[in-house]
Design a protein around this motif. Structure first.
Motif, PDB file in Angstrom:
ATOM      1  N   GLY A  36      -1.937  -9.274 -11.359  1.00  0.00           N
ATOM      2  CA  GLY A  36      -1.228  -9.900 -10.251  1.00  0.00           C
ATOM      3  C   GLY A  36      -1.468  -9.190  -8.934  1.00  0.00           C
ATOM      4  N   ILE A  37      -1.459  -9.965  -7.843  1.00  0.00           N
ATOM      5  CA  ILE A  37      -1.637  -9.433  -6.490  1.00  0.00           C
ATOM      6  C   ILE A  37      -0.607 -10.091  -5.578  1.00  0.00           C
ATOM      7  N   ILE A  38       0.071  -9.298  -4.733  1.00  0.00           N
ATOM      8  CA  ILE A  38       0.972  -9.853  -3.726  1.00  0.00           C
ATOM      9  C   ILE A  38       0.690  -9.206  -2.381  1.00  0.00           C
ATOM     10  N   GLU A  39       0.925  -9.974  -1.331  1.00  0.00           N
ATOM     11  CA  GLU A  39       0.772  -9.470   0.035  1.00  0.00           C
ATOM     12  C   GLU A  39       1.631 -10.336   0.939  1.00  0.00           C
ATOM     13  N   VAL A  40       2.472  -9.710   1.790  1.00  0.00           N
ATOM     14  CA  VAL A  40       3.402 -10.474   2.622  1.00  0.00           C
ATOM     15  C   VAL A  40       3.485  -9.878   4.023  1.00  0.00           C
ATOM     16  N   GLU A  44       4.003  -5.816   7.983  1.00  0.00           N
ATOM     17  CA  GLU A  44       3.021  -6.426   7.090  1.00  0.00           C
ATOM     18  C   GLU A  44       2.667  -5.407   6.022  1.00  0.00           C
ATOM     19  N   THR A  45       2.311  -5.910   4.836  1.00  0.00           N
ATOM     20  CA  THR A  45       2.048  -5.011   3.717  1.00  0.00           C
ATOM     21  C   THR A  45       0.572  -5.012   3.341  1.00  0.00           C
ATOM     22  N   ASP A  46       0.176  -3.933   2.674  1.00  0.00           N
ATOM     23  CA  ASP A  46      -1.088  -3.946   1.963  1.00  0.00           C
ATOM     24  C   ASP A  46      -0.899  -4.763   0.689  1.00  0.00           C
ATOM     25  N   ALA A  47      -1.989  -5.042   0.002  1.00  0.00           N
ATOM     26  CA  ALA A  47      -1.892  -5.788  -1.256  1.00  0.00           C
ATOM     27  C   ALA A  47      -1.308  -4.895  -2.344  1.00  0.00           C
ATOM     28  N   GLY A  48      -0.312  -5.434  -3.074  1.00  0.00           N
ATOM     29  CA  GLY A  48       0.216  -4.755  -4.245  1.00  0.00           C
ATOM     30  C   GLY A  48      -0.382  -5.361  -5.497  1.00  0.00           C
ATOM     31  N   THR A  49      -0.764  -4.546  -6.475  1.00  0.00           N
ATOM     32  CA  THR A  49      -1.421  -5.041  -7.683  1.00  0.00           C
ATOM     33  C   THR A  49      -0.782  -4.436  -8.929  1.00  0.00           C
ATOM     34  N   ASP A  50      -0.910  -5.149 -10.053  1.00  0.00           N
ATOM     35  CA  ASP A  50      -0.419  -4.622 -11.327  1.00  0.00           C
ATOM     36  C   ASP A  50      -1.005  -5.417 -12.484  1.00  0.00           C
ATOM     37  N   TRP A  51      -1.104  -4.757 -13.640  1.00  0.00           N
ATOM     38  CA  TRP A  51      -1.481  -5.397 -14.893  1.00  0.00           C
ATOM     39  C   TRP A  51      -0.222  -5.676 -15.710  1.00  0.00           C
ATOM     40  N   ASP A  95       4.382  -1.180  -7.755  1.00  0.00           N
ATOM     41  CA  ASP A  95       4.903   0.103  -7.269  1.00  0.00           C
ATOM     42  C   ASP A  95       4.152   0.560  -6.025  1.00  0.00           C
ATOM     43  N   ASP A  96       4.865   1.251  -5.152  1.00  0.00           N
ATOM     44  CA  ASP A  96       4.257   1.931  -4.001  1.00  0.00           C
ATOM     45  C   ASP A  96       3.415   1.000  -3.133  1.00  0.00           C
ATOM     46  N   ILE A  97       3.976  -0.154  -2.792  1.00  0.00           N
ATOM     47  CA  ILE A  97       3.319  -1.046  -1.840  1.00  0.00           C
ATOM     48  C   ILE A  97       3.531  -0.488  -0.441  1.00  0.00           C
ATOM     49  N   ASN A  98       2.457  -0.295   0.304  1.00  0.00           N
ATOM     50  CA  ASN A  98       2.572   0.230   1.658  1.00  0.00           C
ATOM     51  C   ASN A  98       2.879  -0.882   2.647  1.00  0.00           C
ATOM     52  N   ALA A  99       3.883  -0.656   3.500  1.00  0.00           N
ATOM     53  CA  ALA A  99       4.261  -1.625   4.528  1.00  0.00           C
ATOM     54  C   ALA A  99       4.255  -0.935   5.882  1.00  0.00           C
ATOM     55  N   ASP A 100       3.648  -1.588   6.881  1.00  0.00           N
ATOM     56  CA  ASP A 100       3.575  -1.061   8.243  1.00  0.00           C
ATOM     57  C   ASP A 100       4.436  -1.902   9.169  1.00  0.00           C
ATOM     58  N   LEU A 101       5.304  -1.242   9.942  1.00  0.00           N
ATOM     59  CA  LEU A 101       6.132  -1.940  10.914  1.00  0.00           C
ATOM     60  C   LEU A 101       5.283  -2.374  12.101  1.00  0.00           C
ATOM     61  N   ASN A 147      13.094   4.348  18.389  1.00  0.00           N
ATOM     62  CA  ASN A 147      12.235   5.082  17.448  1.00  0.00           C
ATOM     63  C   ASN A 147      13.023   5.621  16.256  1.00  0.00           C
ATOM     64  N   SER A 148      13.985   4.824  15.793  1.00  0.00           N
ATOM     65  CA  SER A 148      14.833   5.259  14.690  1.00  0.00           C
ATOM     66  C   SER A 148      14.235   4.947  13.331  1.00  0.00           C
ATOM     67  N   ARG A 149      13.157   4.164  13.290  1.00  0.00           N
ATOM     68  CA  ARG A 149      12.562   3.799  12.019  1.00  0.00           C
ATOM     69  C   ARG A 149      11.161   4.392  11.893  1.00  0.00           C
ATOM     70  N   PRO A 150      10.749   4.742  10.675  1.00  0.00           N
ATOM     71  CA  PRO A 150       9.373   5.231  10.486  1.00  0.00           C
ATOM     72  C   PRO A 150       8.384   4.081  10.711  1.00  0.00           C
ATOM     73  N   SER A 151       7.129   4.444  10.997  1.00  0.00           N
ATOM     74  CA  SER A 151       6.118   3.421  11.257  1.00  0.00           C
ATOM     75  C   SER A 151       5.639   2.742   9.984  1.00  0.00           C
ATOM     76  N   SER A 152       5.864   3.377   8.833  1.00  0.00           N
ATOM     77  CA  SER A 152       5.472   2.780   7.556  1.00  0.00           C
ATOM     78  C   SER A 152       6.372   3.309   6.455  1.00  0.00           C
ATOM     79  N   PHE A 153       6.369   2.626   5.319  1.00  0.00           N
ATOM     80  CA  PHE A 153       7.166   3.035   4.175  1.00  0.00           C
ATOM     81  C   PHE A 153       6.552   2.410   2.935  1.00  0.00           C
ATOM     82  N   THR A 154       6.993   2.828   1.760  1.00  0.00           N
ATOM     83  CA  THR A 154       6.535   2.256   0.500  1.00  0.00           C
ATOM     84  C   THR A 154       7.701   1.608  -0.209  1.00  0.00           C
TER      85      THR A 154
END
Length: 401
Positions: free
Chosen positions: A178-182, A188-195, A225-231, A238-245
């Motif tokens: 499976g692959i997800i991206e939103v 916006e996120t990087d692609a998340g994958t899993d078997w 797990d550990d999908i990277n998302a960038d604000l 500046n109260s939020r980080p620029s990215s998170f998982t």
């Protein structure tokens, strides 16, 4: 941060509703909305629904399913309040309504071969779900969903055993990827994958003029797990980080299929199927993050029933005509439990098809229209109160040799 995480994960299950399991990609008798697929033996694709069908497919058979879907989702806002306090800072006002249109191809490959008098082996590759949607950034729920893509494909090795001239059984393994991206107006996120892994099994009884089959596909669960998302939205303080998982879980439900066929005469065959989709396992969408715990999107879905009927008519030596209809119950009728990533309701499908031969190659062509109905959603706290209307056009061909 908590609100941002919710926005991410509510998008992640898009295109995984019962009707959007993308069963059209693995239909054996194209043009009948899947009616009778658990006993159909003219194409190798039937081994996906019920591996026991392989016993009646001869020495070898290969089918390639090719399809294009045209998905249209329309959102009509009923109660807008632009000052609800939930808008991401420094973003433009929204227009309320939204339209999303997606055209996507799909292909499946199915192969069956006889290895002994009583045993057939097969290997299937197809899509178990998937779609892509783009609502844009100017509608009421843009901070919750802008674009979303979900794809799940599966490799399905199978085996059947002939008990006698009437009875056969079969088993198989499900190996899914499976692959997800939103994205939203805020990230916006990087692609998340899993078997994910599961199994399937079936049995079939075939008489001279009729046949009946019962099959089961187990639930498969994806853990992203550990999908990277960038604000991407402005943050003045500046109260939020620029990215998170972040991580989440998705599933394709367990399916029970009861199929039957009856040869009325030398030309007309009647087909039917009843399916049970165990969507009650989809109670919620959990959200995993080191900074925020205990988040879950409440789904509370019910199990779904699908009823399909169809007919196959041999017009002459060169052509056969087909038609089918199916109805699926709704997994969720409460507007307060609907959400923008996956509005779900009753579904109706209408299909026609035709079969011909080119030398020894069988060609099945079909068109199908899926009416996804009108789904009301009422999420006052998120300023989303409106109606989704959806439809899908499918055009495809199956080639068997």
């Amino acid at each position: 941060m908590k609100k941002t995480l919710l926005a991410l994960l509510i998008c992640s299950t898009y295109a995984n509703a019962s009707g959007l399991l993308l069963q059209e990609a693995v239909v054996a008798n194209a043009g009948t909305t899947g009616a009778g697929d658990g006993v159909y033996t003219e194409t190798a694709t039937a081994s996906w629904t019920n591996p026991a069908t392989m016993t009646h497919m001869g020495e070898q058979k290969t089918t390639v399913n090719m399809m294009v879907l045209d998905l249209q989702m329309d959102y009509t806002d009923r109660d807008r309040d632009l000052d609800d306090g939930y808008r991401i800072p420094n973003t433009a006002p929204t227009t309320g309504d939204a339209n999303a249109k997606t055209v996507m191809p799909s292909i499946g490959i199915f192969h069956v071969m006889q290895v002994s008098e009583d045993i057939h082996l097969g290997i299937n590759f197809g899509a178990v779900g998937g779609s892509s949607v783009d609502y844009g950034t100017d509608w009421d729920a843009s901070e919750h969903l802008d674009t979303a893509t979900m794809t799940a494909v599966q490799l399905n090795p199978i085996m059947s055993y002939k008990i006698d001239n009437n009875w056969s059984v079969g088993v198989g393994a499900q190996v899914s990827y499976g692959i997800i991206e939103v994205s939203t107006t805020g990230f916006e996120t990087d692609a998340g994958t899993d078997w994910a892994f599961g199994y399937n099994a079936g049995a079939m009884y075939k008489a001279e003029k009729w046949a009946v089959g019962l099959s089961y596909r187990s639930k498969v669960e994806f853990e992203f797990d550990d999908i990277n998302a960038d604000l991407i939205a402005a943050d003045p303080d500046n109260s939020r980080p620029s990215s998170f998982t972040v991580g989440t879980e998705l599933l394709a439900p367990a399916i029970i299929d009861l199929s039957g066929s009856y040869d009325v005469n030398g030309q007309l065959t009647l087909l039917s199927s009843v399916q049970f989709h165990q969507w009650s396992d989809f109670s919620g969408t959990p959200v995993y993050n080191e900074q925020v715990e205990g988040l879950e999107i409440d789904r509370d879905w019910d199990d779904v029933w699908k009823f399909a009927v169809g007919a196959d008519y041999q017009l002459n030596a060169e052509w056969a005509l087909k038609a089918g209809f199916s109805y699926e119950t709704s997994p969720q009728d409460d507007p307060t439990k609907q959400w923008v990533d996956l509005p779900v309701g009753e579904q109706y499908r209408y299909s026609v098809g035709a079969t011909t031969y080119w030398n020894d190659t069988r060609i099945d062509m079909f068109y199908e229209y899926a009416d996804l109905g009108s789904v009301d959603i009422t999420k006052e706290g998120a300023n989303v109160t409106g109606t989704f209307d959806g439809k899908i056009h499918f055009v495809g061909a199956n080639v068997t040799f």
